[in-house]
Design an enzyme around this catalytic site. Structure first.
Site, PDB file in Angstrom:
ATOM      1  CB  SER A 143      28.013  42.215  39.631  1.00  0.00           C
ATOM      2  OG  SER A 143      29.261  42.816  39.605  1.00  0.00           O
ATOM      3  N   GLY A 194      31.791  31.287  36.448  1.00  0.00           N
ATOM      4  CA  GLY A 194      30.980  30.984  37.622  1.00  0.00           C
ATOM      5  C   GLY A 194      29.762  31.896  37.709  1.00  0.00           C
ATOM      6  NE  ARG A 249      34.032  34.977  32.698  1.00  0.00           N
ATOM      7  CZ  ARG A 249      32.892  35.518  32.305  1.00  0.00           C
ATOM      8  NH1 ARG A 249      32.710  35.851  31.045  1.00  0.00           N
ATOM      9  NH2 ARG A 249      31.902  35.717  33.173  1.00  0.00           N
TER      10      ARG A 249
HETATM   11  C1  G16 Z   1      32.210  37.996  40.261  1.00  0.00           C
HETATM   12  C2  G16 Z   1      33.189  37.535  41.302  1.00  0.00           C
HETATM   13  C3  G16 Z   1      34.594  37.822  40.804  1.00  0.00           C
HETATM   14  C4  G16 Z   1      34.802  37.129  39.463  1.00  0.00           C
HETATM   15  C5  G16 Z   1      33.719  37.545  38.482  1.00  0.00           C
HETATM   16  C6  G16 Z   1      33.745  36.792  37.151  1.00  0.00           C
HETATM   17  O1  G16 Z   1      32.365  39.372  40.071  1.00  0.00           O
HETATM   18  O2  G16 Z   1      32.921  38.207  42.509  1.00  0.00           O
HETATM   19  O3  G16 Z   1      35.504  37.370  41.753  1.00  0.00           O
HETATM   20  O4  G16 Z   1      36.031  37.482  38.930  1.00  0.00           O
HETATM   21  O5  G16 Z   1      32.452  37.319  39.055  1.00  0.00           O
HETATM   22  O6  G16 Z   1      33.613  35.447  37.382  1.00  0.00           O
HETATM   23  P1  G16 Z   1      33.426  34.379  36.241  1.00  0.00           P
HETATM   24  O7  G16 Z   1      34.560  34.567  35.278  1.00  0.00           O
HETATM   25  O8  G16 Z   1      33.501  33.091  36.974  1.00  0.00           O
HETATM   26  O9  G16 Z   1      32.110  34.631  35.560  1.00  0.00           O
HETATM   27  P2  G16 Z   1      31.147  40.367  39.993  1.00  0.00           P
HETATM   28  O10 G16 Z   1      31.769  41.726  39.885  1.00  0.00           O
HETATM   29  O11 G16 Z   1      30.371  39.986  38.764  1.00  0.00           O
HETATM   30  O12 G16 Z   1      30.388  40.127  41.259  1.00  0.00           O
END
Ligand code: G16
Length: 542
Positions: free
Chosen positions: A67, A508, A514
């Site tokens: 992503s 995550g 963060r």
């Molecule tokens: C993923 C999750 C999102 C989350 C983001 C950042 O997004 O699908 O729901 O907001 O990670 O998460 P974190 O702050 O825990 O790193 P994506 O667009 O990277 O798949």
């Protein structure tokens, strides 16, 4: 079967992470440097094979993407039969399977999960998969395929896809031929569904002015070009200029462009040079996040993030529901996370008078909460989200006999929105079309949209720490329980700022923490974020 799994697993060894460290199925599956992922992806293939058999041989999806993360990363996540994220209980099984210490243990775990959950390993299994444009995706697909072959699971490779397209395909495949059929099981089916719903949702209105779409040099670029072949500019007024669509230079992915760059840096991508006054938006690397922005000739950069998209969609749909005279029939609600700007929460509660739920980060949490409403609008501030319509809501739009032309128009637009908005997961392309429809209905510019309320200045900071798992939270991630004592220090700090709010949490998807902070002024928000980040660093290094 055992021998086949063991032999195949030997070709995809798991890289030990070191003393006491485990691979964990996190916010968006397993995500890390791509060179660690071969064995992980093989094992996720085994999990998907089990999951399909557990779900009465329904198709399960596997998406290979990191992503918004840098080009050198990759990731793998599992999609459940209705196109939703993997059921939470299974995340633990995924973690267990991936961390099996030897090939033999892995085969034994596979069998033991099957026994434990009454899974018939002789039943047919079906898995479909796709990947983003990262070069490492090729090898990971091969690892996944080896696991599917070793478990005699039927596999279909949809090759390059956006994440939401894979979610769409999984749902289509599992609903094909039923009354709940979601669409044709093909990429073309996805474009046809969206382009047709777009025309209906516009109801004769047209988008006005050009829209510049920054595709983060990711898979969204080629897919948006493809989609545009299905759209009549004459009928819709949609005039899209696709930029940052270079997928030939992998290192360009998410680099100084894309939704995450715009949201965290709070500025437009430097290239191509932004033209003042032009409506723009940014996707992320796998096209599941969307941020609108523009450079105002007088006041400078302005961003319309997930909170703004959420309040825009909620207010538009709530108005339509009132025009359709369904306000007593259908319950509409909004779901946010702690990252939602305090001003957006107040606007939705006080001005729109809609109920709000708050969940931990991760669309899987928001999605779950949104299902409690007939119309559940959920967005993370980072631009990841969608609007869910319950089967009851969709039936009501279809079956209500209109008593006036205005009511008929509202019902038609609501039904069209049900098709336009991806019901499986946040989808930048589908969300962008929704925003374009709403702006066309309201005859609004981005400036009109921005004037609905004023955001509290805010800042997001990423903090590298020795062990992010030492940071544990409660209250939908708004407060830390660990490290002990840190939350008190944050509270003391926050109390010194006007309208101050701040929280810290472990990411995550990355090995970092963060910090979010908002306050009455830009300098206060920046100052608060930096102070809390220093505290996090200090406690993280203890
Ligand atoms: C993923 C999750 C999102 C989350 C983001 C950042 O997004 O699908 O729901 O907001 O990670 O998460 P974190 O702050 O825990 O790193 P994506 O667009 O990277 O798949």
């Amino acid at each position: 079967m055992d021998e086949k799994i063991i032999a195949a697993s030997k070709r995809h060894p798991i890289v030990p992470l070191g003393e006491g460290r485990l691979y964990t199925y996190g916010t968006a599956g397993f995500r890390m440097k791509a060179d660690l992922l071969d064995g992980v992806t093989f094992r996720v293939g085994l999990l998907a094979a089990l999951r399909s058999r557990k779900m009465s041989s329904k198709a399960i999806g596997v998406m290979i993407t990191a992503s918004h993360n840098p080009a050198a990363d990759n990731g793998v996540k599992v999609v459940d039969p209705m196109g939703e994220m993997l059921e939470q209980d299974w995340e633990g099984l995924a973690t267990k399977l991936v961390n099996a210490p030897t090939d033999e243990d892995l085969a034994a775990q596979y069998k033991s999960i099957a026994q434990q959950l009454n899974i018939n390993l002789d039943a047919p299994g079906k898995v479909i998969y796709g990947r983003d444009t990262r070069p490492s995706g090729h090898g990971l697909v091969a690892a996944l395929n080896d696991a599917l072959e070793a478990t005699s699971t039927q596999a279909t490779d949809f090759k390059l896809l956006t994440t939401p397209q894979l979610h769409y395909l999984v749902r289509c495949l599992n609903t094909e031929g039923t009354v709940n059929a979601y669409g044709a099981v093909s990429e073309a089916g996805y474009y046809e569904k969206l382009s047709e719903a777009l025309v209906r949702a516009l109801g004769g209105r047209k988008a006005s002015g050009q829209l510049v779409v920054d595709c983060a040099n990711g898979v969204g670029g080629p897919k948006l070009h493809e989609f545009l072949k299905y759209v009549s500019k004459d009928k819709t007024g949609l005039d899209i200029k696709v930029v940052n669509d270079d997928v030939l230079h992998p290192e360009a992915l998410n680099l100084d462009c894309g939704a995450d760059f715009v949201k965290t840096r709070q500025k437009p991508p430097p290239s191509p040079r932004p033209t003042p006054g032009v409506r723009s938006c940014s996707f992320d690397g796998d096209a599941d996040r969307l941020i609108y922005h523009w450079l105002d000739p007088e006041t400078g950069f302005f961003m319309l993030d997930g909170d703004r998209i959420s309040s825009l969609a909620a207010s538009f749909i709530a108005d339509l529901i009132r025009s359709a005279n369904l306000q007593d029939e259908l319950r509409i609600g909004v779901v946010q996370t702690a990252y939602a700007n305090g001003a957006s929460t107040a606007y939705i509660e006080k001005h729109l008078q809609l109920p709000i739920g708050c969940t931990p980060t991760g669309v899987k949490h928001l999605h779950h909460e949104a299902l409690k409403f007939d119309v559940g609008v959920y967005f993370e501030a980072n631009g990841h989200g969608t609007v869910l319509f319950s089967p009851h809501a969709l039936r009501t739009f279809r079956d209500t006999q209109p008593q006036s032309p205005a009511q008929k128009d509202a019902l038609d637009v609501l039904a069209a929105c049900g098709d336009l908005i991806n019901q499986t997961v946040g989808d930048a392309l589908s969300d962008m079309l929704l925003v374009e429809v709403i702006l066309a209905h309201k005859n609004w510019t981005l400036k009109d949209w921005a004037l609905t309320y004023s955001d509290l200045p805010n800042r997001l900071v990423r903090v590298e720490v020795a062990d992010k798992d030492a940071f544990r939270t409660t209250d939908a991630e708004r407060r830390l329980t660990h490290p002990v004592g840190l939350q008190d220090k944050i509270d003391q700090c926050v109390s010194k700022y006007t309208r101050g709010r701040s929280f810290a949490r472990a990411s995550g998807t990355e090995n970092a923490c963060r910090v979010y902070a908002e306050a009455a002024t830009r300098s206060e928000a920046d100052d608060l974020a930096n102070k809390v980040a220093q505290l996090v660093k200090q406690y993280g290094d203890m």
